[in-house]
Write a protein that holds these residues in place. Structure first.
Motif, PDB file in Angstrom:
ATOM      1  N   ILE A   3       0.830  -1.212   0.000  1.00  0.00           N
ATOM      2  CA  ILE A   3       0.000   0.000   0.000  1.00  0.00           C
ATOM      3  C   ILE A   3       0.862   1.259   0.000  1.00  0.00           C
ATOM      4  O   ILE A   3       0.453   2.310  -0.492  1.00  0.00           O
ATOM      5  N   ARG A   4       2.086   1.164   0.529  1.00  0.00           N
ATOM      6  CA  ARG A   4       2.959   2.344   0.561  1.00  0.00           C
ATOM      7  C   ARG A   4       3.283   2.838  -0.849  1.00  0.00           C
ATOM      8  O   ARG A   4       3.549   4.013  -1.042  1.00  0.00           O
ATOM      9  N   PHE A   5       3.277   1.938  -1.831  1.00  0.00           N
ATOM     10  CA  PHE A   5       3.518   2.357  -3.207  1.00  0.00           C
ATOM     11  C   PHE A   5       2.396   3.269  -3.686  1.00  0.00           C
ATOM     12  O   PHE A   5       2.635   4.274  -4.346  1.00  0.00           O
ATOM     13  N   LEU A  39       5.322   0.569  -9.572  1.00  0.00           N
ATOM     14  CA  LEU A  39       3.892   0.681  -9.876  1.00  0.00           C
ATOM     15  C   LEU A  39       3.657   0.679 -11.383  1.00  0.00           C
ATOM     16  O   LEU A  39       2.733   0.025 -11.881  1.00  0.00           O
ATOM     17  N   GLU A  40       4.483   1.419 -12.093  1.00  0.00           N
ATOM     18  CA  GLU A  40       4.332   1.482 -13.550  1.00  0.00           C
ATOM     19  C   GLU A  40       4.566   0.107 -14.171  1.00  0.00           C
ATOM     20  O   GLU A  40       3.863  -0.283 -15.107  1.00  0.00           O
ATOM     21  N   GLU A  41       5.529  -0.637 -13.628  1.00  0.00           N
ATOM     22  CA  GLU A  41       5.766  -1.994 -14.133  1.00  0.00           C
ATOM     23  C   GLU A  41       4.599  -2.914 -13.772  1.00  0.00           C
ATOM     24  O   GLU A  41       4.180  -3.742 -14.579  1.00  0.00           O
ATOM     25  N   TYR A  42       4.068  -2.770 -12.580  1.00  0.00           N
ATOM     26  CA  TYR A  42       2.949  -3.596 -12.127  1.00  0.00           C
ATOM     27  C   TYR A  42       1.727  -3.399 -13.027  1.00  0.00           C
ATOM     28  O   TYR A  42       1.069  -4.346 -13.428  1.00  0.00           O
ATOM     29  N   PHE A  43       1.415  -2.127 -13.318  1.00  0.00           N
ATOM     30  CA  PHE A  43       0.248  -1.822 -14.147  1.00  0.00           C
ATOM     31  C   PHE A  43       0.581  -1.793 -15.640  1.00  0.00           C
ATOM     32  O   PHE A  43      -0.301  -1.587 -16.464  1.00  0.00           O
ATOM     33  N   ASN A  44       1.852  -1.945 -15.965  1.00  0.00           N
ATOM     34  CA  ASN A  44       2.312  -1.936 -17.350  1.00  0.00           C
ATOM     35  C   ASN A  44       1.865  -0.666 -18.081  1.00  0.00           C
ATOM     36  O   ASN A  44       1.421  -0.710 -19.227  1.00  0.00           O
ATOM     37  N   SER A  45       1.945   0.463 -17.351  1.00  0.00           N
ATOM     38  CA  SER A  45       1.549   1.756 -17.914  1.00  0.00           C
ATOM     39  C   SER A  45       2.372   2.860 -17.266  1.00  0.00           C
ATOM     40  O   SER A  45       2.656   2.803 -16.070  1.00  0.00           O
ATOM     41  N   ALA A  46       2.695   3.859 -18.052  1.00  0.00           N
ATOM     42  CA  ALA A  46       3.315   5.058 -17.483  1.00  0.00           C
ATOM     43  C   ALA A  46       2.250   5.806 -16.693  1.00  0.00           C
ATOM     44  O   ALA A  46       1.110   5.950 -17.149  1.00  0.00           O
ATOM     45  N   LEU A  47       2.599   6.252 -15.502  1.00  0.00           N
ATOM     46  CA  LEU A  47       1.638   6.969 -14.655  1.00  0.00           C
ATOM     47  C   LEU A  47       1.852   8.477 -14.688  1.00  0.00           C
ATOM     48  O   LEU A  47       0.938   9.234 -14.371  1.00  0.00           O
TER      49      LEU A  47
END
Length: 191
Positions: A3-5, A39-47
């Motif tokens: 959750i800290r991410f 996070l970006e790798e997890y969602f496979n999207s640039a945030l």
């Protein structure tokens, strides 16, 4: 996923600056960047769109933001609900110096005074301690270095005197001519 991410993501989205987010979260800027990258790798999207002097949320970042806020609120409510259980727990964390000077002698009297309370004590670095306080992960922090924060109430528990000792093998003249460096946390003195 930690959750800290998501909390880090929300802070960067609010401040629009990795450095300010790092300062607010008591992390290094590289730690904030690493969390966003994961996070970006997890969602496979640039945030975020990173321009020279600005940081903007991407469409994916805009979509993630309300979910991150909802998850953070839900987990805080869950933490609060679990803390309302019949078993009362006091979570204390301290720095190594505070443990040696104060806390380890006070745990037994504290447990004797409040037998119905489960006490959990951890020894952390000052940076970890500050982060845990701001994440509301601990109830009490004991440190020899006061926090610089408007969100934290600081109470002085005790004052400790320091004494300087040197080997009797040194002559008085040699001892006077030596350079003495005393390190006590972030407050360092050179004599």
């Amino acid at each position: 996923m930690d959750i800290r991410f998501l909390v880090t993501f929300m802070e960067v989205a609010e401040t629009r600056h990795f450095g300010k987010a790092a300062e607010n979260l008591y992390l290094t800027q590289s730690a904030v960047s690493a969390r966003i990258k994961q996070l970006e790798e997890y969602f496979n999207s640039a945030l975020f769109v990173r321009n020279r002097n600005s940081l903007q949320l991407t469409v994916a970042g805009e979509k993630l933001l309300p979910y991150a806020e909802t998850l953070a609120k839900t987990l805080n409510k869950a933490r609060q609900a679990l803390s309302d259980e019949n078993v009362q727990q006091l979570t204390i964390a301290c720095t190594t110096n505070a443990w040696d000077l104060h806390l380890k002698q006070q745990l037994t009297p504290l447990k004797t005074a409040f037998p119905e309370v489960a006490i959990k004590a951890d020894v952390l670095t000052n940076e970890q301690l500050m982060r845990m306080v701001h994440e509301h992960a601990i109830d009490l922090a004991v440190t020899t270095i006061p926090f610089k924060s408007d969100d934290v109430e600081t109470i002085e528990l005790c004052a400790s005197s320091l004494a300087l000792y040197y080997s009797s093998k040194l002559s008085a003249e040699t001892a006077k001519s030596q350079f003495i460096h005393i390190e006590w946390g972030k407050n360092t003195v050179s004599l």
